[in-house]
Design an enzyme around this catalytic site. Structure first.
Site, short mmCIF file in Angstrom:
data_model
loop_
_atom_site.label_atom_id
_atom_site.label_comp_id
_atom_site.label_asym_id
_atom_site.label_seq_id
_atom_site.Cartn_x
_atom_site.Cartn_y
_atom_site.Cartn_z
N LEU A 45 34.49 13.44 33.05
CA LEU A 45 35.52 13.54 31.99
C LEU A 45 35.11 13.33 30.55
O LEU A 45 35.43 13.96 29.67
CB LEU A 45 36.69 12.57 32.30
CG LEU A 45 37.43 12.65 33.54
CD1 LEU A 45 38.34 11.72 33.69
CD2 LEU A 45 38.07 14.06 33.73
N GLY A 46 34.09 12.54 30.54
CA GLY A 46 33.29 12.09 29.31
C GLY A 46 32.11 11.69 29.23
O GLY A 46 31.72 11.04 30.45
N GLY A 60 29.34 8.73 26.93
CA GLY A 60 29.07 8.03 25.52
C GLY A 60 27.75 7.29 25.77
O GLY A 60 26.92 7.64 26.35
N HIS A 61 27.79 6.30 24.74
CA HIS A 61 26.38 5.65 24.65
C HIS A 61 26.06 4.85 25.68
O HIS A 61 24.79 4.63 26.06
CB HIS A 61 26.45 4.63 23.38
CG HIS A 61 26.58 5.23 22.12
ND1 HIS A 61 25.50 6.10 21.70
CD2 HIS A 61 27.32 5.44 21.15
CE1 HIS A 61 25.74 6.73 20.39
NE2 HIS A 61 27.03 6.11 20.07
N ALA A 65 28.00 4.57 28.97
CA ALA A 65 28.59 5.08 30.32
C ALA A 65 28.96 6.51 30.18
O ALA A 65 29.07 7.19 29.13
CB ALA A 65 29.79 4.10 30.37
N VAL A 97 32.22 8.80 31.96
CA VAL A 97 33.63 8.79 32.69
C VAL A 97 33.99 9.86 33.74
O VAL A 97 33.57 10.93 33.42
CB VAL A 97 34.58 8.47 31.74
CG1 VAL A 97 36.03 8.43 32.40
CG2 VAL A 97 34.48 7.51 30.87
N LYS A 128 34.69 4.64 35.08
CA LYS A 128 33.49 4.58 34.07
C LYS A 128 32.12 3.91 34.78
O LYS A 128 32.04 2.77 35.32
CB LYS A 128 33.70 3.38 32.95
CG LYS A 128 33.00 3.31 31.73
CD LYS A 128 33.56 2.27 30.84
CE LYS A 128 34.75 2.98 29.74
NZ LYS A 128 34.20 4.15 29.02
N ASP A 172 36.60 -3.73 19.76
CA ASP A 172 36.44 -1.87 19.51
C ASP A 172 37.41 -1.41 19.43
O ASP A 172 37.36 -0.16 20.11
CB ASP A 172 35.21 -1.80 20.86
CG ASP A 172 34.48 -0.53 20.33
OD1 ASP A 172 34.55 -0.09 19.25
OD2 ASP A 172 33.95 0.02 21.32
#
Length: 491
Positions: A153-154, A156-157, A159, A161, A176, A276
């Site tokens: 699904l996505g 990042g830095h 992890a 998802v 995640k 965050d």
């Protein structure tokens, strides 16, 4: 194709029950062919060899099966037992239809498909369970025992998802998957982490994404990855809403913030600091309106009946480590509180109130209060000095009470910053929304060039400097897409 096994009688599923040493069977290979026998893998510390030779621990028959086709080796990682399979074959060992290659070692996970060349058969691998007690004999339940991993699904830095399906209920969840960390077998650290996980898993609030479970899975003998299973949201992020609309209406922002602060208040009552809070980590669950006659629950867009706000990614330092988490935040400091930027480990829950102030600013005007586009000074120094302003014409139609709330949140000294209780009771939330008049030319000339004092409730608006042009979230997002930046899409 027939199968035979050496010394396998004691492991036969049809043999009479008897008292055996606990953990005798570690796993099973379930045949995908109708009528073909399953293979039981004994728990043998010296390893289990599978092949065509009668000297193997488990014998399988096939014209292209090697005399010693593969070896299963028992290993302990993160205080759990796992099996690695080593390819010894000439004609190929396949894991999930991928050729391993002679001499390669592969960690076996529940649900993996194992193929022995072309004629040796295909099997589904699963670790063994105690059928009477319903518990795993050899190790804790793995993620792959409980879920079927799906599409990404996505990313990042720290992890990626992915979507997953619960094997028992069929429910769709979000997972995640954190990038690998070194494995640790320290009982003290494991107990501390489990205590923290129990707290996070007990969190239950309508404005917080629910933690469902977590797993620590080995990737090899030295590294592990954490799988964090979460409630899946289907309507995206607050970030995308701001990008699509350029900025949010004041009444809309107020309704979203009431829900957001309710979730933050709950976290603080449970001694959890988010650290965050930003548009990417605020998720939205939108219920569409069935007709224009249907009364909306709030000041939403015409096609929306209800908008539920969900806070995501709280407590992530528990999963990726305090230092790594802090360094990641400091790499993109637009939303970071000054005390985190200074690497002050003694910060309090008021960190989240600074972040809420930045987020409120962004929602109402479409760009953050601190950025390199507003230099000098640079963004880091802007945050450390609390140097920001409410620039005209972007803030001309925003009420003074909203500016007052932001000014009491973006206070560098945390001791003077609003806490969650004072924020929730600020008079802006009880004020009727109305448009404020534009600032006249005469008033613009009287405005100071410096940032207004944050100690006064009478916040002065500042004329935009001629050499300054803030970059909106939409412009920044478009720029990142053009440069191929992979922004973390959480759920």
């Amino acid at each position: 194709m027939s199968l035979s096994r050496k010394r396998i009688l004691s492991f036969s599923e049809n043999a009479p029950k008897r008292q055996v040493r606990r953990y005798e069977n570690i796993a099973r290979l379930y045949s995908t062919r109708s009528g073909q026998s399953h293979i039981v893998i004994p728990r043998k510390p010296t390893g289990v060899v599978i092949g065509r030779s009668s000297l193997c621990d488990i014998k399988i028959v096939g014209s292209d099966v090697s005399s010693k086709h593969c070896q299963l080796t028992l290993t302990i990682n993160n205080s759990q037992e796992h099996l690695y399979i080593t390819d010894l074959s000439s004609n190929g060992l396949y894991i999930n239809d991928e050729l391993c290659g002679k001499g390669t070692n592969t960690l076996l996970k529940s649900g993996d498909k194992v193929g022995f060349a072309k004629t040796g058969g295909q099997f589904i691998f699963r670790y063994s369970f105690d059928e009477e007690e319903g518990t795993v004999k050899t190790h804790k339940r793995t993620f792959f025992d409980d879920y079927i991993l799906g599409n990404q699904l996505g990313s990042g830095h720290y992890a990626v998802v992915k979507e997953a399906r619960d094997r028992t209920t069929g429910d769709i969840v979000a997972v995640k998957v954190f990038h690998p960390n070194k494995s640790s077998n320290g009982d003290t650290n494991d107990a501390k982490l489990q205590q923290e996980m129990n707290l996070l898993l007990s969190i239950n609030h309508p404005n917080i994404v629910k933690f469902i479970s977590h797993y620590i899975e080995p990737l090899n003998q030295n590294t592990v990855s954490t799988y964090l299973v979460l409630e899946k949201m289907n309507n995206g992020e607050l970030f995308q809403r701001i990008v699509n609309k350029l900025k949010l209406r004041q009444d809309e922002t107020k309704a979203i913030f009431k829900q957001l602060l309710s979730g933050v208040h709950y976290l603080h009552e449970n001694n959890i600091i988010h650290r965050d809070i930003k548009p990417e980590n605020i998720l939205l669950d939108v219920t569409p309106r069935t007709s224009l006659n249907e009364k909306q629950t709030g000041p939403w867009d015409d096609h929306e009946y209800d908008v539920k706000v969900k806070i995501a990614d709280f407590g992530l330092a528990k999963f990726i480590g305090e230092l790594k988490f802090t360094n990641t935040l400091c790499g993109t400091p637009a939303y970071v509180a000054p005390e985190i930027l200074l690497n002050d480990r003694n910060y309090s829950t008021k960190v989240d109130l600074w972040l809420a102030g930045v987020l409120l600013y962004v929602c109402l005007c479409g760009f953050p209060p601190f950025s390199d586009e507003l230099a000098p000074p640079n963004m880091k120094d802007q945050i450390l000095q609390g140097k920001y302003a409410f620039y005209s014409p972007y803030w001309d139609d925003i009420s003074d009470s909203a500016l007052d709330l932001i000014s009491n949140l973006l206070v560098v000294d945390a001791r003077d910053r609003f806490d969650i209780v004072r924020t929730c009771h600020h008079f802006w939330f009880g004020e009727a929304d109305q448009q404020v008049r534009a600032v006249s030319d005469t008033e613009e000339q009287d405005m100071e060039e410096d940032v207004p004092s944050q100690s006064s409730s009478q916040v002065k608006r500042q004329v935009l400097r001629s050499n300054t042009q803030p970059m909106t979230l939409k412009e920044r997002f478009t720029s990142e897409l053009n440069f191929g930046y992979d922004r973390s899409s959480i759920l």
